[in-house]
Design an enzyme around this catalytic site. Structure first.
Site, PDB file in Angstrom:
ATOM      1  N   ASP A  37       0.867  -1.189   0.000  1.00  9.53           N
ATOM      2  CA  ASP A  37       0.000   0.000   0.000  1.00  9.53           C
ATOM      3  C   ASP A  37       0.897   1.229   0.000  1.00  9.53           C
ATOM      4  OD1 ASP A  37      -2.019   2.015   0.821  1.00  9.53           O
ATOM      5  OD2 ASP A  37      -3.254   0.274   1.311  1.00  9.53           O
ATOM      6  N   ASN A  38       0.467   2.301  -0.669  1.00 17.39           N
ATOM      7  CA  ASN A  38       1.254   3.543  -0.598  1.00 17.39           C
ATOM      8  C   ASN A  38       0.592   4.552   0.356  1.00 17.39           C
ATOM      9  OD1 ASN A  38      -0.951   4.396  -2.040  1.00 17.39           O
ATOM     10  ND2 ASN A  38       0.211   5.401  -3.675  1.00 17.39           N
ATOM     11  N   SER A 135     -16.695  -4.283  -8.873  1.00 19.80           N
ATOM     12  CA  SER A 135     -17.781  -3.542  -8.231  1.00 19.80           C
ATOM     13  C   SER A 135     -19.075  -3.772  -8.992  1.00 19.80           C
ATOM     14  CB  SER A 135     -17.431  -2.051  -8.269  1.00 19.80           C
ATOM     15  OG  SER A 135     -18.543  -1.266  -7.906  1.00 19.80           O
ATOM     16  N   TYR A 159     -14.729   5.741 -13.217  1.00 13.46           N
ATOM     17  CA  TYR A 159     -14.357   4.769 -12.183  1.00 13.46           C
ATOM     18  C   TYR A 159     -14.903   3.382 -12.540  1.00 13.46           C
ATOM     19  CZ  TYR A 159     -14.876   1.970  -7.985  1.00 13.46           C
ATOM     20  OH  TYR A 159     -14.879   0.919  -7.104  1.00 13.46           O
ATOM     21  N   LYS A 163     -13.032  -0.467 -13.708  1.00 14.05           N
ATOM     22  CA  LYS A 163     -13.306  -1.825 -13.194  1.00 14.05           C
ATOM     23  C   LYS A 163     -13.682  -2.753 -14.355  1.00 14.05           C
ATOM     24  CE  LYS A 163     -12.655  -0.983  -8.832  1.00 14.05           C
ATOM     25  NZ  LYS A 163     -11.485  -1.523  -8.137  1.00 14.05           N
ATOM     26  N   ASN A 189     -22.822  -2.767  -1.855  1.00 14.78           N
ATOM     27  CA  ASN A 189     -22.475  -1.567  -1.069  1.00 14.78           C
ATOM     28  C   ASN A 189     -21.886  -1.932   0.294  1.00 14.78           C
ATOM     29  OD1 ASN A 189     -24.403  -0.665  -3.180  1.00 14.78           O
ATOM     30  ND2 ASN A 189     -24.170   1.318  -2.174  1.00 14.78           N
TER      31      ASN A 189
HETATM   32  P1  NAD Z   1      -9.714   2.519   0.203  1.00 13.36           P
HETATM   33  O1  NAD Z   1      -9.382   3.779  -0.498  1.00 13.36           O
HETATM   34  O2  NAD Z   1      -9.991   2.575   1.660  1.00 13.36           O
HETATM   35  O3  NAD Z   1      -8.561   1.436  -0.046  1.00 13.36           O
HETATM   36  C1  NAD Z   1      -7.759   1.422  -1.188  1.00 13.36           C
HETATM   37  C2  NAD Z   1      -6.309   1.286  -0.731  1.00 13.36           C
HETATM   38  O4  NAD Z   1      -5.464   1.294  -1.877  1.00 13.36           O
HETATM   39  C3  NAD Z   1      -5.856   2.441   0.169  1.00 13.36           C
HETATM   40  O5  NAD Z   1      -5.218   1.931   1.329  1.00 13.36           O
HETATM   41  C4  NAD Z   1      -4.897   3.217  -0.714  1.00 13.36           C
HETATM   42  O6  NAD Z   1      -3.871   3.872   0.043  1.00 13.36           O
HETATM   43  C5  NAD Z   1      -4.334   2.112  -1.601  1.00 13.36           C
HETATM   44  N1  NAD Z   1      -3.815   2.608  -2.866  1.00 13.36           N
HETATM   45  C6  NAD Z   1      -4.383   3.510  -3.717  1.00 13.36           C
HETATM   46  N2  NAD Z   1      -3.572   3.747  -4.762  1.00 13.36           N
HETATM   47  C7  NAD Z   1      -2.459   2.971  -4.593  1.00 13.36           C
HETATM   48  C8  NAD Z   1      -1.255   2.782  -5.312  1.00 13.36           C
HETATM   49  N3  NAD Z   1      -1.016   3.466  -6.444  1.00 13.36           N
HETATM   50  N4  NAD Z   1      -0.314   1.918  -4.825  1.00 13.36           N
HETATM   51  C9  NAD Z   1      -0.542   1.252  -3.660  1.00 13.36           C
HETATM   52  N5  NAD Z   1      -1.665   1.395  -2.935  1.00 13.36           N
HETATM   53  C10 NAD Z   1      -2.612   2.249  -3.377  1.00 13.36           C
HETATM   54  O7  NAD Z   1     -10.947   1.855  -0.586  1.00 13.36           O
HETATM   55  P2  NAD Z   1     -11.858   0.605  -0.187  1.00 13.36           P
HETATM   56  O8  NAD Z   1     -13.226   1.094   0.036  1.00 13.36           O
HETATM   57  O9  NAD Z   1     -11.187  -0.216   0.844  1.00 13.36           O
HETATM   58  O10 NAD Z   1     -11.873  -0.150  -1.591  1.00 13.36           O
HETATM   59  C11 NAD Z   1     -10.968  -1.198  -1.880  1.00 13.36           C
HETATM   60  C12 NAD Z   1     -11.212  -1.673  -3.297  1.00 13.36           C
HETATM   61  O11 NAD Z   1     -12.558  -2.111  -3.421  1.00 13.36           O
HETATM   62  C13 NAD Z   1     -11.014  -0.596  -4.362  1.00 13.36           C
HETATM   63  O12 NAD Z   1     -10.411  -1.184  -5.483  1.00 13.36           O
HETATM   64  C14 NAD Z   1     -12.433  -0.162  -4.680  1.00 13.36           C
HETATM   65  O13 NAD Z   1     -12.536   0.330  -5.979  1.00 13.36           O
HETATM   66  C15 NAD Z   1     -13.186  -1.474  -4.516  1.00 13.36           C
HETATM   67  N6  NAD Z   1     -14.609  -1.264  -4.210  1.00 13.36           N
HETATM   68  C16 NAD Z   1     -14.964  -0.483  -3.156  1.00 13.36           C
HETATM   69  C17 NAD Z   1     -16.312  -0.284  -2.882  1.00 13.36           C
HETATM   70  C18 NAD Z   1     -16.739   0.616  -1.744  1.00 13.36           C
HETATM   71  O14 NAD Z   1     -17.900   1.035  -1.748  1.00 13.36           O
HETATM   72  N7  NAD Z   1     -15.891   0.922  -0.774  1.00 13.36           N
HETATM   73  C19 NAD Z   1     -17.292  -0.913  -3.677  1.00 13.36           C
HETATM   74  C20 NAD Z   1     -16.876  -1.721  -4.729  1.00 13.36           C
HETATM   75  C21 NAD Z   1     -15.519  -1.890  -4.994  1.00 13.36           C
HETATM   76  C1  WQD Z   2     -26.450   4.879  -1.554  1.00 14.48           C
HETATM   77  C2  WQD Z   2     -27.842   5.505  -1.601  1.00 14.48           C
HETATM   78  C3  WQD Z   2     -27.914   7.601  -2.775  1.00 14.48           C
HETATM   79  C4  WQD Z   2     -25.373   9.787   0.072  1.00 14.48           C
HETATM   80  C5  WQD Z   2     -21.368   4.124  -4.756  1.00 14.48           C
HETATM   81  C6  WQD Z   2     -20.602   4.016  -6.042  1.00 14.48           C
HETATM   82  C7  WQD Z   2     -20.322   2.590  -6.371  1.00 14.48           C
HETATM   83  C8  WQD Z   2     -19.709   1.810  -5.199  1.00 14.48           C
HETATM   84  C9  WQD Z   2     -20.368   2.099  -3.885  1.00 14.48           C
HETATM   85  C10 WQD Z   2     -17.379   1.448  -5.494  1.00 14.48           C
HETATM   86  C11 WQD Z   2     -28.199   6.109  -2.967  1.00 14.48           C
HETATM   87  C12 WQD Z   2     -28.242   7.799  -1.317  1.00 14.48           C
HETATM   88  C13 WQD Z   2     -26.109   8.806  -0.581  1.00 14.48           C
HETATM   89  C14 WQD Z   2     -26.055  10.893   0.663  1.00 14.48           C
HETATM   90  C15 WQD Z   2     -28.150   9.936  -0.077  1.00 14.48           C
HETATM   91  N1  WQD Z   2     -18.329   2.115  -5.000  1.00 14.48           N
HETATM   92  N2  WQD Z   2     -27.467   8.888  -0.640  1.00 14.48           N
HETATM   93  N3  WQD Z   2     -27.429  10.915   0.568  1.00 14.48           N
HETATM   94  O1  WQD Z   2     -24.249   5.334  -5.098  1.00 14.48           O
HETATM   95  O2  WQD Z   2     -24.978   2.976  -4.501  1.00 14.48           O
HETATM   96  O3  WQD Z   2     -22.611   3.445  -4.898  1.00 14.48           O
HETATM   97  O4  WQD Z   2     -20.598   3.493  -3.712  1.00 14.48           O
HETATM   98  O5  WQD Z   2     -17.363   0.637  -6.361  1.00 14.48           O
HETATM   99  O6  WQD Z   2     -19.485   2.609  -7.471  1.00 14.48           O
HETATM  100  O7  WQD Z   2     -21.363   4.606  -7.085  1.00 14.48           O
HETATM  101  O8  WQD Z   2     -23.661   4.310  -2.847  1.00 14.48           O
HETATM  102  O9  WQD Z   2     -23.562   5.132  -0.534  1.00 14.48           O
HETATM  103  O10 WQD Z   2     -23.226   6.778  -2.424  1.00 14.48           O
HETATM  104  O11 WQD Z   2     -25.502   5.815  -2.045  1.00 14.48           O
HETATM  105  O12 WQD Z   2     -29.372  10.016  -0.120  1.00 14.48           O
HETATM  106  O13 WQD Z   2     -25.451  11.800   1.237  1.00 14.48           O
HETATM  107  O14 WQD Z   2     -27.862   6.594  -0.677  1.00 14.48           O
HETATM  108  O15 WQD Z   2     -28.715   8.426  -3.587  1.00 14.48           O
HETATM  109  O16 WQD Z   2     -29.572   5.886  -3.146  1.00 14.48           O
HETATM  110  P1  WQD Z   2     -23.970   4.081  -4.417  1.00 14.48           P
HETATM  111  P2  WQD Z   2     -23.899   5.565  -1.913  1.00 14.48           P
END
Ligand code: NAD
Ligand code: WQD
Length: 351
Positions: A37-38, A135, A159, A163, A189
């Site tokens: 991780d960075n 995702s 974004y 993916k 989510n």
């Molecule tokens: P996060 O930002 O908390 O974690 C991502 C980590 O990657 C961080 O620790 C960051 O420092 C590290 N990172 C970023 N760029 C880097 C690089 N160039 N080199 C090394 N490390 C790097 O996010 P998260 O919510 O834990 O998400 C983790 C993964 O899951 C991501 O790929 C995200 O796209 C995916 N994801 C997240 C969600 C969500 O809602 N949180 C939903 C679907 C998919």
């Molecule tokens: C959930 C619901 C909003 C905030 C996003 C990304 C998706 C994934 C997860 C990584 C929706 C409503 C939200 C607020 C609100 N990430 N809302 N007030 O949009 O389903 O997904 O995060 O892959 O790519 O698009 O999640 O938590 O933002 O929203 O009313 O302040 O809550 O409209 O119905 P979402 P969210």
């Protein structure tokens, strides 16, 4: 099982929100891990907390490195060989939808390069097993819920397209070289936090997502939650999503890895990780009020551009292949998210 005790897994993004929970569950399953991780969006304190939860007898190593920088690839290869890696969970990347619209090249560069460098390093180390953080955003708004893995892929922002392209790249890699076993996990989510209250989501700046926003209102850091639209064609008019407890999600990674490492058949597969049912924004707010016993002021505002009315998973494939399903309720998600927020009101700070 003996083979579990010897698995040595690279966890990229292991200091982040989901990665820290994945690290804890991998350690609990007897694996050794190398976190790469960075800290671009995380804190080294998360690593101390992972160690604290996992206990003394675990093998956690850390490599602070920018995976998107091609100049670091040799270091990564050396580290993977030295560690004796036999697989990886790839979570490193950028994840803010709005930011990706404003800075698409940064998203394509980071998300695709990190994957490219990791895949090259795994190849060089002879460790061709990979679980990738995809995702549900790859489905866009093109499908009726419940959405299964054969659903149409139609991401609506840069974004989501990173993916989608990475999934495509990994499918190509697996069909060109039959040694690869790859699983694209399509998360719905993720919310909540570890029940210990020691690791959780620590967003920098105003949260983009619903749960961290609600939690910051509950703790008094923000005045009120804006609800983005109450005129959707859903039972109460607010958006419906498939919220999944981050610990259930993390266990889904362990189950996926176990499946990949033990199955005969190679190749790439796509698997939804969700609860298989939806909750509305109003239901989430009501559940958080109950769990926190705090008032959570709200106001209805306009729909957020790009939002869809409803999406939730068909979670059948994960159950069939991995024997995995979610165990935690919306109440558990709120209780654990609230404990983390209350006990760490400013995120990760030294004890
Ligand atoms: P996060 O930002 O908390 O974690 C991502 C980590 O990657 C961080 O620790 C960051 O420092 C590290 N990172 C970023 N760029 C880097 C690089 N160039 N080199 C090394 N490390 C790097 O996010 P998260 O919510 O834990 O998400 C983790 C993964 O899951 C991501 O790929 C995200 O796209 C995916 N994801 C997240 C969600 C969500 O809602 N949180 C939903 C679907 C998919
Ligand atoms: C959930 C619901 C909003 C905030 C996003 C990304 C998706 C994934 C997860 C990584 C929706 C409503 C939200 C607020 C609100 N990430 N809302 N007030 O949009 O389903 O997904 O995060 O892959 O790519 O698009 O999640 O938590 O933002 O929203 O009313 O302040 O809550 O409209 O119905 P979402 P969210």
């Amino acid at each position: 099982m003996a083979e579990q005790a010897t698995d040595r897994i690279i966890v990229t993004g292991g200091a982040g929100y989901i990665g820290a929970h994945v690290a804890v569950e991998l350690l609990a399953s007897g694996r050794s891990i190398l976190i790469v991780d960075n800290f671009a969006n995380s804190s080294p304190i998360a690593i101390d907390r992972i160690r604290e939860i996992a206990g003394d007898d675990v093998d956690v190593r850390v490599l602070a490195l920018d995976l998107a920088d091609d100049a670091n690839r040799e270091k990564l290869i050396e580290a993977a060989i030295d560690f004796g890696a036999n697989g990886a969970v790839h979570l490193a990347g950028l994840k803010a939808v709005g930011e990706s619209v404003a800075a698409p090249l940064r998203y394509y560069e980071t998300n695709i390069r990190t994957t490219f460098n990791l895949v090259r390093a795994l190849e060089a180390a002879g460790a061709r097993t990979l679980v990738f953080s995809s995702s549900a955003t790859v489905y866009g708004d093109a499908n009726q819920s419940p959405v299964n893995e054969a659903g149409r892929l139609s991401p609506t922002n840069p974004y989501g397209r990173t993916k989608f392209f990475i999934e495509e790249m990994l499918r190509d890699v697996a069909s060109a070289d039959a040694h690869w076993r790859i699983c694209n996990l399509r998360y719905f989510n993720p919310v909540g936090a570890h029940p210990s209250g020691r690791i959780g989501e620590d967003p920098k700046g105003p949260p983009n997502n619903l749960f961290p926003y609600i939690a910051q209102v509950a703790v008094g850091r923000r005045e009120k939650l804006s609800i983005f639209g109450d005129d959707y064609p859903t039972p109460d008019g607010t958006g419906v999503r498939d919220y999944i407890h981050v610990v259930d999600l993390a266990r889904g990674h362990v189950a996926a890895l176990q499946y990949l490492l033990t199955r005969e058949e190679k190749g790439a597969l796509d698997v939804n990780l969700g609860a298989g049912r939806g909750h509305s924004v109003l239901e989430a707010v009501a559940a958080f009020r109950r769990a926190s016993n705090r008032d959570i002021p709200t106001q209805i505002v306009a729909r957020r551009p790009g939002d869809i009315a409803e999406i939730y998973a068909d979670a059948g494939r994960a159950a069939d292949l991995f024997g995995w399903k979610t165990e935690k309720s919306l109440h558990d998600m709120c209780t654990d998210h609230w404990r983390w927020q209350r006990e760490n009101p400013s995120g990760y700070v030294e004890d």
